[in-house]
Structures are given as C-alpha cells and as structure tokens.
Scaffold this motif. Structure first.
Motif, PDB file in Angstrom:
ATOM      1  N   ILE A 141       0.824  -1.205   0.000  1.00 54.21           N
ATOM      2  CA  ILE A 141       0.000   0.000   0.000  1.00 54.21           C
ATOM      3  C   ILE A 141       0.864   1.262   0.000  1.00 54.21           C
ATOM      4  O   ILE A 141       0.458   2.312  -0.516  1.00 54.21           O
ATOM      5  N   LEU A 142       2.081   1.174   0.536  1.00 59.31           N
ATOM      6  CA  LEU A 142       2.950   2.341   0.619  1.00 59.31           C
ATOM      7  C   LEU A 142       3.411   2.824  -0.750  1.00 59.31           C
ATOM      8  O   LEU A 142       3.813   3.971  -0.910  1.00 59.31           O
ATOM      9  N   GLN A 143       3.345   1.940  -1.750  1.00 53.86           N
ATOM     10  CA  GLN A 143       3.802   2.318  -3.086  1.00 53.86           C
ATOM     11  C   GLN A 143       2.695   2.958  -3.917  1.00 53.86           C
ATOM     12  O   GLN A 143       2.968   3.494  -4.986  1.00 53.86           O
ATOM     13  N   LEU A 144       1.485   2.902  -3.419  1.00 53.45           N
ATOM     14  CA  LEU A 144       0.351   3.379  -4.207  1.00 53.45           C
ATOM     15  C   LEU A 144       0.129   4.862  -3.985  1.00 53.45           C
ATOM     16  O   LEU A 144       0.558   5.442  -3.002  1.00 53.45           O
ATOM     17  N   SER A 145      -0.579   5.472  -4.919  1.00 46.38           N
ATOM     18  CA  SER A 145      -0.904   6.896  -4.792  1.00 46.38           C
ATOM     19  C   SER A 145      -2.302   7.138  -5.335  1.00 46.38           C
ATOM     20  O   SER A 145      -2.942   6.247  -5.911  1.00 46.38           O
ATOM     21  N   GLY A 146      -2.796   8.345  -5.109  1.00 49.60           N
ATOM     22  CA  GLY A 146      -4.095   8.731  -5.651  1.00 49.60           C
ATOM     23  C   GLY A 146      -5.227   7.851  -5.161  1.00 49.60           C
ATOM     24  O   GLY A 146      -5.238   7.375  -4.029  1.00 49.60           O
ATOM     25  N   ARG A 147      -6.185   7.574  -6.057  1.00 50.16           N
ATOM     26  CA  ARG A 147      -7.377   6.826  -5.665  1.00 50.16           C
ATOM     27  C   ARG A 147      -7.033   5.384  -5.277  1.00 50.16           C
ATOM     28  O   ARG A 147      -7.612   4.813  -4.358  1.00 50.16           O
ATOM     29  N   GLU A 148      -6.048   4.803  -5.977  1.00 49.76           N
ATOM     30  CA  GLU A 148      -5.657   3.416  -5.683  1.00 49.76           C
ATOM     31  C   GLU A 148      -5.183   3.313  -4.223  1.00 49.76           C
ATOM     32  O   GLU A 148      -5.548   2.386  -3.503  1.00 49.76           O
ATOM     33  N   HIS A 149      -4.384   4.288  -3.779  1.00 50.91           N
ATOM     34  CA  HIS A 149      -3.919   4.300  -2.398  1.00 50.91           C
ATOM     35  C   HIS A 149      -5.072   4.534  -1.443  1.00 50.91           C
ATOM     36  O   HIS A 149      -5.195   3.871  -0.411  1.00 50.91           O
ATOM     37  N   ALA A 150      -5.939   5.491  -1.776  1.00 49.61           N
ATOM     38  CA  ALA A 150      -7.057   5.837  -0.893  1.00 49.61           C
ATOM     39  C   ALA A 150      -7.979   4.638  -0.664  1.00 49.61           C
ATOM     40  O   ALA A 150      -8.426   4.384   0.458  1.00 49.61           O
ATOM     41  N   VAL A 151      -8.265   3.893  -1.725  1.00 49.82           N
ATOM     42  CA  VAL A 151      -9.162   2.737  -1.619  1.00 49.82           C
ATOM     43  C   VAL A 151      -8.501   1.638  -0.781  1.00 49.82           C
ATOM     44  O   VAL A 151      -9.116   1.067   0.129  1.00 49.82           O
ATOM     45  N   ARG A 152      -7.218   1.349  -1.052  1.00 51.36           N
ATOM     46  CA  ARG A 152      -6.531   0.300  -0.291  1.00 51.36           C
ATOM     47  C   ARG A 152      -6.438   0.691   1.186  1.00 51.36           C
ATOM     48  O   ARG A 152      -6.618  -0.135   2.064  1.00 51.36           O
ATOM     49  N   ALA A 184      -8.481   2.604   2.790  1.00 49.48           N
ATOM     50  CA  ALA A 184      -9.830   2.484   3.354  1.00 49.48           C
ATOM     51  C   ALA A 184     -10.185   1.033   3.663  1.00 49.48           C
ATOM     52  O   ALA A 184     -10.982   0.755   4.561  1.00 49.48           O
ATOM     53  N   LEU A 185      -9.585   0.102   2.937  1.00 49.80           N
ATOM     54  CA  LEU A 185      -9.833  -1.315   3.190  1.00 49.80           C
ATOM     55  C   LEU A 185      -9.196  -1.783   4.494  1.00 49.80           C
ATOM     56  O   LEU A 185      -9.755  -2.608   5.206  1.00 49.80           O
ATOM     57  N   ALA A 188     -13.087  -7.464   3.175  1.00 50.41           N
ATOM     58  CA  ALA A 188     -13.256  -6.011   3.011  1.00 50.41           C
ATOM     59  C   ALA A 188     -13.472  -5.635   1.549  1.00 50.41           C
ATOM     60  O   ALA A 188     -12.871  -6.197   0.640  1.00 50.41           O
ATOM     61  N   GLU A 189     -14.376  -4.670   1.350  1.00 50.58           N
ATOM     62  CA  GLU A 189     -14.675  -4.186  -0.001  1.00 50.58           C
ATOM     63  C   GLU A 189     -14.973  -2.690   0.071  1.00 50.58           C
ATOM     64  O   GLU A 189     -15.720  -2.233   0.934  1.00 50.58           O
ATOM     65  N   VAL A 190     -14.344  -1.927  -0.806  1.00 43.26           N
ATOM     66  CA  VAL A 190     -14.589  -0.489  -0.904  1.00 43.26           C
ATOM     67  C   VAL A 190     -14.753  -0.138  -2.377  1.00 43.26           C
ATOM     68  O   VAL A 190     -13.887  -0.447  -3.198  1.00 43.26           O
TER      69      VAL A 190
END
Length: 408
Positions: free
Chosen positions: A77-88, A90-91, A212-214
C-alpha cells in the motif's frame, strides 16, 4: 550543497555508535548532502522533512519503495498513490482504529502482554528486550491475524531479515539475498492460509482483510500477503524498539519514571517524547517528482531523498532544549501525537502516515502499564548502561533490569 566530508558518514562506525552529534552538524551546517554511496540526498531539518512528508504540492512520491520494499514484501500500500492508495487504505484502516481496535484487539493486547510478563514477574529480573519487547508486538499481530503463535520464531526471523534488508545502506549482498528469500518463504507460508481463510471467514483481522470491499474493490491474495508482511515488519520492529526505548529513557530519568508510575495517563506522553527523542525509525526515503528547492540547495527530479527523522526530531528551531528527554515539554502535543496531525515525525505525516499508530499506542499503554504493575522498584541491572544500536532503525539491543517481585 554540502558533501559528506565534513561530518561522519552515515555508513561509518562513528555514526552508528552515536548519530546525534552528526545530526546536529548536518542541521546547522549541511542541511542538504549528496551521499554518493546511497545515491541519495540527505535532509535533516524539521521543516524540510515535514515538507517532504506532508507533500502538499505533490513534489514527492514513494516510487523509491519499488526497489526498497517490493523485493521483500511484494507490492504494498505504501507504493500506491491517488485513488488506488485511498481505496486500499480504506480497506485496511478500520481494523486499526475505533470499535474494532477497542472491542476486538485490546483484549488480545492485554492477554499477550500478561502471558509474557507471567514468565518473569516472580523472578525479580528480566531483560525487557529479549523477554518482552521483541516478542510482544509479534505475538499481538499473529494473534490479531489468527496465525499460530507457535510460529513466533519464524515471524521474528522474517521481520528481522526484512528490517536488515531495508537498512542495508551499504549494499551487503548476503543481507539482500536473505531479505529476498524471506519474501518467498513468507508467501509460501501465508498464501495458503489466506485462501483457507477466504473459504472460512472468522473474527480475526485476516478474515476482515479477505472480506473487506470499498467501491467494488477487494484485496487480492497478493495484496493481503504484502500487507501482512509489512504489518509484521513495521509493527514488530518499531513497537519492539519503542517499548525498549521508553524504559531506557524513563530509567535514566527516575523522577519521570516515578511520575509515570504514579499517573498512568502519562504513558502516552512518555511514548510521544520517546518517539521524538529516540525514534525507532531514524530514516525514511522518498523520491522527488520534480526539481525541488530545500534548505541548502536544490534536489533534481527523480532523486532519492533520505529524510533523517532522528535529526529532524531534535531540531532546535522546532523544540526547546531538543537533546533533553522531557515528558512534560510543552512543545509536543500528546493529543495529536498518534494522528496525521502529529508534531513529531516518527510516524511520518500526510497520506502515508502510519496506519498502525493507534495500535502502537494501545500496545504501549497496556504493555508499559502492566510492566510497571509487575515491577516495583524497577532499576537497571547493576553496572548496566543502555546502548542504542542500529542506523536505519535504532534502539537498545538489551535492557536487563531488576525489581522487587509482587507477592500474593
């Protein structure tokens, strides 16, 4: 911009023995250093590290984790950004705050702490690192995930190997190879358990992650495996070193230890001040998205930036008398110390602020409280003087203590 010639190199034995004098010189005279061996720009002032972590202008990324973390964890998750990071995020985030933390996991924390203390409470002596701190957070995480604590030795070996990989600033080939082996071993262990858990969900954190699902997004087996690997390493190593450092700091300041013993509400203050004064993680890297001007010069686009948390947290422009351990200082806000609004840098800041900060706070408050209950007249073992070790992560390797056993 400075070169590293005027100060002890971060890879030197002198620096490893005591980085704090070097940090002072860096902040005052060399706030931006090009470090050839790690091919990174080193920054040390609070204002600069805070700016990089908060990253309000989108100037910095975590692209460095592609080579720093992915070889040992897989894609996290630390490598993600933007919406992809936000969704992960939130999970995974709900499990680490609010009702889940209070109802599901506080009893897990209390039980694991008590079980470890039961092994030495009657003896009058213990090593708070080997008997407690290195075991406690790993036991808690294994229990939370619904994994067997009988595998503790493996978990500890894996996270020690991962942390060594992350701190392998000198590029030791054996350390790198051991870290990469750990990724394979952990996947072979974890993926079958994840698949079994998907078919038979329970009340544990691993089941929560499986279910978990978002916004229609669920975590893949690889996502969950990588997150569990990250949780074991980050949650194990940091809480381990934090608990050891809290006691090392309090035992070195007996009047503050007495105050905490008298008022357990001060444990959070002692934790926050320890995170500032002797943080478990001394450096975190980021990558510049474009050319950025910081104190001391300009960093080009696409460069690795080594943010020295251990230096920034002792910046005299931010804290009064920064080299003094003082749980009563009025320039560190305990109420926000475990949130993204923290005014220390030990958990990072901004969107990549440590998701496990409240879990760490709960572990420390419960663990330190139970240890104080079990250990009246707590003192260092005769002739012992605590020594910090480590460069990337840092803390006492041993903490032998004596106390009067509680009878009855």
């Amino acid at each position: 911009m400075s070169t590293a010639q005027q100060i002890p190199d971060i890879l030197s034995q002198e620096f490893a023995a005591d980085p704090y004098p070097a940090y002072r010189v860096m902040r005052e005279d060399a706030p931006l250093i090009w470090h050839q061996a790690t091919e990174s720009y080193i920054i040390s002032r609070y204002a600069d590290v805070e700016r990089v972590f908060k990253d309000k202008a989108g100037e910095f990324t975590t692209d460095n984790y592609d080579w720093q973390l992915e070889p040992v964890h897989g894609k996290t998750i630390l490598q993600l950004s933007g919406r992809e990071h936000a969704v992960r995020r939130a999970l995974v985030a709900p499990a680490f705050r609010g009702s889940d933390l209070q109802e599901k996991f506080l009893p897990v924390i209390e039980r694991n702490s008590r079980d470890l203390i039961d092994a030495f409470r009657h003896t009058g002596s213990a090593d708070l690192v080997t008997d407690y701190a290195t075991r406690f957070p790993v036991h808690v995480i294994a229990d939370m995930l619904g994994l067997s604590k009988a595998d503790h030795a493996r978990f500890h070996r894996w996270y020690t190997s991962v942390i060594a990989f992350l701190g392998n600033l000198s590029g030791d080939a054996e350390v790198a190879a051991a870290g990469e082996r750990t990724r394979v071993e952990f996947a072979e262990y974890m993926v079958p358990i994840i698949r079994e858990r998907r078919d038979s969900l329970g009340d544990d954190l691993l089941s929560t992650l499986c279910a978990a699902e978002v916004d229609g997004v669920r975590m893949s087996d690889e996502d969950i495996k990588a997150f569990c690997s990250l949780l074991l390493a980050a949650g194990g190593e940091t809480t381990d070193k934090a608990i050891a450092s809290i006691f090392a700091n309090l035992l070195a300041h007996p009047e503050q230890l007495a105050a905490v013993r008298e008022d357990r509400g001060l444990i959070a203050r002692a934790f926050a001040e320890t995170l500032r004064y002797t943080p478990p993680v001394h450096m975190i890297m980021r990558q510049s998205a474009n050319e950025v001007a910081l104190s001391g010069g300009t960093i080009p686009a696409g460069a690795t930036v080594t943010c020295l948390i251990g230096a920034a947290n002792r910046d005299g422009d931010r804290y009064q008398d920064p080299d003094r351990f003082d749980i009563f200082r009025d320039d560190l806000t305990t109420a926000t110390a475990f949130s993204a609004a923290a005014d220390h840098l030990a958990f990072a800041l901004g969107r990549h602020f440590c998701v496990g900060a409240l879990l760490a706070k709960a572990e420390v408050e419960i663990g330190v409280g139970q240890l104080l209950d079990a250990m009246p007249d707590l003192r260092f073992a005769d002739g012992f003087d605590p020594v910090e070790q480590g460069v990337f992560t840092r803390g006492p390797q041993s903490l032998p203590v004596r106390f009067t056993p509680v009878t009855g």
